[in-house]
Enzyme design. Structure first.
Site, PDB file in Angstrom:
ATOM      1  CG  ASP A 128       5.093 -39.675  72.562  1.00  0.00           C
ATOM      2  OD1 ASP A 128       5.680 -38.817  71.886  1.00  0.00           O
ATOM      3  OD2 ASP A 128       4.048 -39.441  73.201  1.00  0.00           O
TER       4      ASP A 128
ATOM      5  N   PRO B  40       8.682 -31.567  73.788  1.00  0.00           N
ATOM      6  CG  PRO B  40       6.449 -31.162  74.387  1.00  0.00           C
ATOM      7  CD  PRO B  40       7.392 -32.244  73.947  1.00  0.00           C
TER       8      PRO B  40
ATOM      9  CB  ALA C 259      13.903 -31.104  71.479  1.00  0.00           C
ATOM     10  NE  ARG C 260      12.142 -24.372  72.953  1.00  0.00           N
ATOM     11  CZ  ARG C 260      11.918 -24.222  71.644  1.00  0.00           C
ATOM     12  NH1 ARG C 260      12.692 -24.807  70.757  1.00  0.00           N
ATOM     13  NH2 ARG C 260      10.925 -23.463  71.220  1.00  0.00           N
TER      14      ARG C 260
ATOM     15  CG  ASP D 298      19.717 -26.647  66.076  1.00  0.00           C
ATOM     16  OD1 ASP D 298      20.621 -26.017  65.477  1.00  0.00           O
ATOM     17  OD2 ASP D 298      18.511 -26.357  65.974  1.00  0.00           O
TER      18      ASP D 298
ATOM     19  CD  GLU E  95      18.854 -21.588  72.162  1.00  0.00           C
ATOM     20  OE1 GLU E  95      19.566 -22.491  71.718  1.00  0.00           O
ATOM     21  OE2 GLU E  95      17.670 -21.430  71.816  1.00  0.00           O
TER      22      GLU E  95
ATOM     23  CG  HIS F  84      17.177 -22.628  68.213  1.00  0.00           C
ATOM     24  ND1 HIS F  84      16.778 -22.435  69.511  1.00  0.00           N
ATOM     25  CD2 HIS F  84      16.118 -23.226  67.601  1.00  0.00           C
ATOM     26  CE1 HIS F  84      15.537 -22.885  69.676  1.00  0.00           C
ATOM     27  NE2 HIS F  84      15.121 -23.372  68.540  1.00  0.00           N
TER      28      HIS F  84
HETATM   29  C1  COI Z   1      10.400 -23.627  67.613  1.00  0.00           C
HETATM   30  O1  COI Z   1       9.606 -23.472  66.686  1.00  0.00           O
HETATM   31  O2  COI Z   1      10.032 -24.053  68.720  1.00  0.00           O
HETATM   32  C2  COI Z   1      11.814 -23.285  67.414  1.00  0.00           C
HETATM   33  O3  COI Z   1      12.627 -23.870  68.064  1.00  0.00           O
HETATM   34  C3  COI Z   1      12.175 -22.192  66.468  1.00  0.00           C
HETATM   35  C4  COI Z   1      12.892 -21.021  67.075  1.00  0.00           C
HETATM   36  C5  COI Z   1      12.803 -19.808  66.181  1.00  0.00           C
HETATM   37  C6  COI Z   1      12.505 -20.668  68.481  1.00  0.00           C
END
Ligand code: COI
Length: 331
Positions: free
Chosen positions: A176, A208, A235-236, A260, A265, A297
């Protein structure tokens, strides 16, 4: 009375919204659709807005909100990568998020899906479907206990995940940009990402998505991972290059992955596409690859999360309306 327009409102959020509105003496008005150029006019006359979308509003939306005298957008998620922070700032709009609505939801899901990969759940389910209950090594798994786990991004979700892996008996490495002393009892921080990756049997990412983390996991980083390791992304989608993940899986460099989130997406996830042809071949591969456990997700999706996303976001909306600032501002 303060009036707030809620975009992307879902039925399952209504109880939390109603309780919050009553407790705070605020009038809420709901729209099913997301905030965009076509819908922004619905915010006119309101003191503030909230949304939960993953779709990016068009750049024009920020100036229109300013014209309406709206000074904030309260996003009901932790991620805020769908907004243009600098453009919002230019228009005097504060974007708030819900950073700690339920770290346990994502952390528990991460560990659960790690077990699903390690215990080859996809193969087990396929065999059960064929009424094949025989024990062969293609369904034999391994334990988390005794493994080394690298947690990339040791924030609130990452640290919760690290605690769970530690409780399972794993050694936990962390990477981190801002290591925290209070996590050092269960996280062994590494100086660089490569050191964390090359020593770990399991790598889980909890950063993030921003310019510094976009495609942080590409072919080169995947190749830095230990041969036979497991990759977990809750995460993303944008923190990994999916094509590079497929490449290292094809090369048998990694054992498997639980994914996920997918960078592209948005046309599919959160809506039903039964009987439709999925045009995005990478998305299709993600769903079908025997070495990948894909979920749409869903890591965040719990009763606790839905309730807290609403209350934390609405508190932040009211905070900006009443004070001109908020502790959860992101820009
Ligand atoms: C978030 O809280 O960042 C999520 O990934 C939830 C999703 C509903 C966008």
């Amino acid at each position: 009375m303060t009036k707030i327009k809620v975009f992307d409102a879902r039925q399952e959020e209504m109880l939390a919204f109603e309780e919050w509105a009553e407790a705070n003496g605020v009038t809420l008005s709901f729209e099913e659709g997301v905030l965009n150029q076509a819908s922004v006019h619905l915010a006119q006359g309101f003191d503030g807005i909230s949304t939960k979308q993953i779709a990016k509003p068009e750049p024009e939306v920020y100036a229109i909100l300013k014209e309406y005298g709206i000074r904030q957008i309260a996003q009901r998620t932790a991620g805020f990568d769908m907004f243009d922070g600098p453009l919002a700032t230019e228009n005097g709009i504060i974007i708030t998020n819900t950073p700690e609505y339920s770290p346990a939801s994502i952390a528990e899901f991460t560990v659960g899906n790690c077990l699903n990969v390690l215990r080859r759940l996809k193969n087990v389910e396929e065999k059960i479907e064929q009424q094949d209950f025989a024990h062969f090594p293609d369904i034999r798994g391994t334990t988390i206990r005794g493994k080394t786990v690298a947690v990339v991004g040791v924030g609130s979700i990452g640290s919760h995940t690290a605690r769970l892996f530690h409780a399972f008996g794993a050694k936990v490495l962390g990477y981190d940009v801002t290591p925290r002393d209070d996590y050092r009892s269960f996280v062994d921080y590494q100086d660089c990402l490569e050191d964390a990756l090359k020593n770990a049997d399991i790598v889980t990412v909890h950063t993030p998505l921003d310019a510094t983390t976009h495609h942080m996991f590409d072919y080169e980083t995947f190749k830095q991972m230990k041969p036979g390791a497991v990759f977990l992304n809750n995460a993303r989608g944008g923190v990994m290059n999916a094509k590079d993940l497929f490449k290292v899986l094809d090369e048998d460099h990694l054992f498997g992955a639980a994914i996920d989130v997918y960078e592209f997406e948005e046309p599919y996830v959160f809506s039903k596409h039964t009987h439709e042809v999925i045009e995005d071949k990478d998305f299709l591969r993600l769903i079908q690859d025997p070495k990948i456990i894909y979920t749409p997700h869903t890591a965040y999706y719990t009763d606790e999360a839905i309730h807290n996303m609403v209350t934390i976001a609405m508190d932040a909306a009211l905070e900006v309306i009443q004070t001109g600032d908020a502790k959860h501002r992101t820009n």
